[in-house]
Every structure is written in structure tokens, then in C-alpha cells.
Write an enzyme that holds these catalytic residues in place. Structure first.
Site, short mmCIF file in Angstrom:
data_model
loop_
_atom_site.label_atom_id
_atom_site.label_comp_id
_atom_site.label_asym_id
_atom_site.label_seq_id
_atom_site.Cartn_x
_atom_site.Cartn_y
_atom_site.Cartn_z
N LYS A 123 0.83 -1.21 0.00
CA LYS A 123 0.00 0.00 0.00
C LYS A 123 0.86 1.26 0.00
O LYS A 123 2.05 1.23 0.32
CB LYS A 123 -0.92 0.02 1.22
CG LYS A 123 -0.15 -0.03 2.56
CD LYS A 123 0.14 1.32 3.16
CE LYS A 123 1.49 1.51 3.70
NZ LYS A 123 2.09 1.50 4.86
N GLY A 146 10.28 -3.45 5.32
CA GLY A 146 10.61 -2.33 6.21
C GLY A 146 10.88 -1.04 5.48
O GLY A 146 11.78 -0.29 5.83
N GLY A 167 4.10 -1.25 3.44
CA GLY A 167 3.17 -2.18 4.07
C GLY A 167 3.55 -3.66 3.93
O GLY A 167 2.66 -4.52 3.86
N ASP A 222 -3.04 -0.41 7.50
CA ASP A 222 -2.24 -1.15 6.51
C ASP A 222 -2.87 -2.50 6.18
O ASP A 222 -3.01 -2.87 5.01
CB ASP A 222 -0.80 -1.36 7.02
CG ASP A 222 -0.01 -0.07 7.10
OD1 ASP A 222 -0.57 0.99 6.77
OD2 ASP A 222 1.17 -0.12 7.49
N1 LIG Z 1 7.75 -11.39 3.45
C1 LIG Z 1 8.01 -11.33 4.75
N2 LIG Z 1 8.49 -12.42 5.40
C2 LIG Z 1 8.73 -12.37 6.74
N3 LIG Z 1 8.56 -11.28 7.51
C3 LIG Z 1 8.10 -10.19 6.91
C4 LIG Z 1 7.80 -10.15 5.52
N4 LIG Z 1 7.36 -8.92 5.21
C5 LIG Z 1 7.40 -8.21 6.37
N5 LIG Z 1 7.83 -8.97 7.39
C6 LIG Z 1 8.01 -8.54 8.81
O1 LIG Z 1 7.66 -7.17 8.87
C7 LIG Z 1 8.80 -6.36 9.26
C8 LIG Z 1 8.76 -5.04 8.52
O2 LIG Z 1 7.61 -4.36 8.96
P1 LIG Z 1 7.55 -2.80 9.18
O3 LIG Z 1 6.18 -2.55 9.63
O4 LIG Z 1 8.68 -2.33 10.02
O5 LIG Z 1 7.77 -2.19 7.70
P2 LIG Z 1 6.73 -2.12 6.49
O6 LIG Z 1 5.49 -2.85 6.86
O7 LIG Z 1 7.44 -2.56 5.27
O8 LIG Z 1 6.47 -0.55 6.38
P3 LIG Z 1 5.18 0.30 6.90
O9 LIG Z 1 4.71 -0.37 8.14
O10 LIG Z 1 5.73 1.67 7.18
O11 LIG Z 1 4.23 0.29 5.78
C9 LIG Z 1 10.01 -7.22 8.87
O12 LIG Z 1 11.15 -6.86 9.63
C10 LIG Z 1 9.49 -8.63 9.21
O13 LIG Z 1 9.55 -8.88 10.60
C1 LIG Z 2 2.88 4.77 10.77
C2 LIG Z 2 1.55 4.11 10.52
O1 LIG Z 2 0.53 5.11 10.65
C3 LIG Z 2 1.42 3.59 9.09
C4 LIG Z 2 2.50 2.63 8.67
O2 LIG Z 2 2.27 2.26 7.32
C5 LIG Z 2 1.34 3.03 11.53
C6 LIG Z 2 -0.10 2.54 11.62
O3 LIG Z 2 -1.02 3.23 11.23
O4 LIG Z 2 -0.27 1.42 12.14
MG LIG Z 3 4.39 -2.35 8.58
#
Ligand SMILES: Nc1ncnc2c1ncn2[C@@H]1O[C@H](COP(=O)(O)OP(=O)(O)OP(=O)(O)O)[C@@H](O)[C@H]1O
Ligand SMILES: C[C@@](O)(CCO)CC(=O)[O-]
Ligand SMILES: [Mg+2]
Length: 386
Positions: free
Chosen positions: A10, A140, A144, A203
């Protein structure tokens, strides 16, 4: 027989972080997916639960007896009612993950693997199986990845449960019915809680439902866009962790409750205005351009307020400065602290300007992509040999 599920990543067009504190946010699905394939063991002597993270070349395997012994207090699985993971179960699950010797460089995955073990055992109990995960999403980075992982996982696990109504004979991708999707989304949120600490739920909701949504205090409103929306996504490649960033904003809010409540209120207004602009009719190029100019201004205002919350980063500021040279407006997306930045690409912008902006961003070491916005949410598909 196996089931495959896919869930989209997303972008957040406005309202990240503030949404955790009750403000409205607007988000859309993008055409990058996380895929989860689940197959139960068929060989009599195969008594383990395996998780393969293909892109990361990692495989985890737990003897089912070991999981059952560690989580004996969970009782029988109950896929039809989502349950939250207690602090005690988190500790037990983390210990099970640690037994698997996670490579130091990939320690951030511990929370994802813990979310997997929780969702698996809560929905399917103690059955031997293999779960394979692949993803188009950078982990990360604000797109999302954690939510897409939890949504795809919940979809695959529920598709093989008695709690949803699915046709196992259907060929090709299928979508869940409304009440099944609601249950799935609740389970995915429980997984997100293990990864994020205090997620708003936006998300997992946009990954589950797809398209574009307005989200406030746990409630979604579907949005239908009435204009073309093209966004450049720039990944600064600066790693960060949503849990720590969300916790940082909460700490700032505790220190300055009054000031922060004005910030959150301002963002609530920005998100509502942005949603209204996107939904209002635009009969010609002139009105589209006018709408784009308003969106650009709102994105800049939202970015200023995100900076005020302490979630911007030097790399994000470099992207903002670079795109501004081409008169383009940008804001961070997701949790910030690095990760990805969105830049609106107006309809009448020449391809040459876009190419030049991308070339300059890439010369800084960033990675650019133009995401398809607003496709389907989670889908599943049965297949494999019976
Ligand atoms: N394909 C995957 N396999 C295993 N773990 C995953 C996978 N995708 C995400 N994760 C888990 O989610 C963590 C990343 O999540 P985080 O919420 O920090 O970042 P994001 O979801 O990419 O970004 P945001 O939340 O800002 O949209 C990774 O460190 C891992 O623990
Ligand atoms: C930073 C945040 O607002 C969005 C992360 O994609 C966290 C959340 O809403 O859970
Ligand atoms: Mg996340």
C-alpha cells in the site's frame, strides 16, 4: 492440495502516524504483492512445521511436538474468533524463534516469524505443514510489507479452515465474501500487533480490501477515485522499523499533548480534504490540473507535519529537495525515518521531466518505481496435487 494467497502492499496518501492517534488517513493498494503458499504434510513421517522465506533464502523448521509443548496453554485452535497474543505467549513464541538461530543481519525478521507462529497455531493448531513466502515488496520500507505478510498468511490459513465459506474447486484467483474478509482482517491485525506494537489497522485493512480507503479509529470508508493518480515511489533504501517510529511519536505526544493534538487535527482535515478532491468529478484537463495542484499543496502540508512529529529523515529531505527542483511535490509514505517517498506526477507532466527527476534520484542511490494504484485486495487460489 495447497492454497496460495496474495495480498497487496500500500501507499498512504495522507495521515500516517496521526491515524494511530485517531485522525483520518487515506491509503491505496499497489500492484506489488506478498504471496503465501500453504500445504499440509502428506508423508506420515513428516511431523514438522516449516516456514520458507524464499527471497531471503531462509528456512525455519519446528517439530510439531516442540510447538505443542511450548504452546500447550493455547488450547484448541478457534479460527472463527480472533484472539490476541498475550505477553506470556509472545515470550514463548520468541523463544521458539530464537531456537532457530536467526542470522544477526536478519534479526528484524524475528517479529514476522513470531507473527507467523501465532497466526498458524491460533488458526490451524498443531498440524504439520509447509508455508512458503515470497514478496515483491521491499521489507521495512513503508509500503506495508508487514501488513501484506499478515493478510496473505491469514488468508491462506483461513482458506483451509471451517470458518470461511470458500469454493475449493474454483480455478484461478478468488476473493473472500464480506464477513470472511472481516474475520481475516481481524486476524491480520493480530499479526500486525506482534510486528508493530500499536498498529492503527490501516495497513492490513487496505491490503485486505484493496482499492482506496479512508480510515479513522478502526473504521474504513471505501473511496472511488474520480481522477487519474500517478505516483512516483522513491525508496531511499534507508532501513527503519515501524514499531520504533510509532513509539517515538507516542512519546512526543506524551511530552507535548496540546501541541500534538493540533498537529493530529490538522492532519485529519488534510486527509478529509484530500479524499474529497480525489472523489469529486473532474470533467476536463483544467479541472484535473486544479485538483492536482490542491493535492500537491496538501501533500506538502502533510509532510511538514510529519517532520514536526519527528519521523522525517535526511534521505527523505534529499528526495524532497530533488523533486522540488522539477516543481514536483512529495511526502514520505508509511512510517518514515527513511523508507519510501511519494511524488505526485501530474497528468500533463512531460515524460522527459519524469525521466530526468528519476535519473537524478537514482544517482543519489535511491530506487524509483511507478506503482499501479488501487487494485484488488487479498485473493486466494487452490491448486497443487490433491
Ligand atoms: N515477506 C516477509 N516475510 C517475513 N517477515 C516479513 C515479511 N514482510 C514483512 N515482514 C516482517 O515485517 C517487518 C517489517 O515491517 P515494518 O512494519 O517495520 O515495515 P513495512 O510494513 O514494510 O512498512 P510500513 O509499516 O511503514 O508500511 C520485517 O522486519 C518482518 O519482521
Ligand atoms: C505509521 C503508521 O501510521 C502507518 C504505517 O504504514 C502506523 C499505523 O497506522 O499502524
Ligand atoms: Mg508495517
Amino acid at each position: 492440495m495447497e492454497v496460495k494467497a496474495r495480498a497487496p502492499g500500500k501507499i498512504i496518501l495522507s495521515g500516517e502516524h496521526a491515524v494511530v492517534h485517531g485522525s483520518t488517513a487515506v491509503a491505496a493498494s499497489i500492484n506489488l504483492y506478498t504471496y503465501v503458499t500453504l500445504s499440509f504434510a502428506t508423508a506420515e513421517n513428516d511431523d514438522s512445521l516449516k516456514l520458507q522465506l524464499k527471497d531471503l533464502a531462509l528456512e525455519f523448521s519446528w517439530p510439531i511436538g516442540r510447538i505443542r509443548e511450548a504452546l500447550s496453554n493455547l488450547g484448541a485452535p478457534s479460527s472463527s474468533t480472533r484472539t490476541s497474543c498475550s505477553m506470556e505467549s509472545i515470550k514463548t513464541i520468541s523463544a521458539l524463534v530464537e531456537e532457530e538461530n536467526m542470522p544477526e543481519a536478519k534479526i528484524a525478521l524475528t517479529s514476522g516469524v513470531s507473527a507467523f507462529l501465532w497466526l498458524y497455531t491460533s488458526i490451524q493448531g498443531f498440524k504439520p505443514a509447509t508455508v512458503v513466502v515470497t514478496s515483491d515488496l521491499p521489507l521495512g520500507s513503508g509500503l506495508g510489507s508487514s501488513a501484506a505478510f499478515c493478510v496473505a498468511l491469514s488468508a491462506a490459513l483461513l482458506a483451509f479452515s471451517d470458518s470461511v465459506n470458500v469454493d475449493t474447486k474454483h480455478l484461478g484467483w478468488s476473493i473472500f465474501g464480506e464477513s470472511d474478509l472481516e474475520l481475516l482482517n481481524k486476524w491480520a491485525l493480530e499479526g500486525e500487533k506482534i510486528i508493530h506494537g500499536k498498529p492503527s489497522g490501516i495497513d492490513n485493512t487496505v491490503s485486505a480490501y484493496g482499492n482506496m480507503i479512508k480510515f479513522k479509529s478502526g473504521n474504513l470508508t471505501r473511496i472511488k477515485s474520480n481522477m487519474p493518480l500517478k505516483m512516483l515511489v522513491t525508496n531511499t533504501r534507508v532501513g527503519r522499523n515501524t514499531k520504533a517510529l510509532v513509539a517515538g511519536v507516542s512519546e512526543r505526544t506524551l511530552r507535548h499533548p496540546n501541541a500534538m493534538s493540533f498537529v493530529f487535527n490538522a492532519i485529519d482535515s488534510i486527509s478529509n480534504e484530500l479524499a474529497n478532491i480525489i472523489q469529486s468529478p473532474a470533467p476536463d484537463d483544467v479541472s484535473i490540473t486544479e485538483k492536482e495542484e490542491k493535492l500537491e499543496e496538501l501533500m506538502e502540508m502533510n509532510q511538514g507535519l510529519l517532520q514536526c512529529m519527528g519521523v522525517s529523515h535526511a534521505s527523505i529531505e534529499t528526495v524532497l529537495r530533488t523533486t522540488l527542483k522539477y516543481k514536483l511535490a512529495s511526502k514520505l509514505t508509511g512510517a518514515g525515518g527513511g523508507g519510501c517517498v511519494l511524488t505526485l506526477l501530474p497528468t500533463l507532466l512531460s515524460g522527459t521531466v519524469v525521466d530526468k527527476a528519476i535519473a537524478e534520484l537514482e544517482s543519489c542511490g535511491f530506487q524509483c518505481l511507478i506503482a499501479g494504484i488501487g487494485g484488488n485486495g487479498v485473493e486466494f487460489c487452490f491448486g497443487g496435487s490433491s
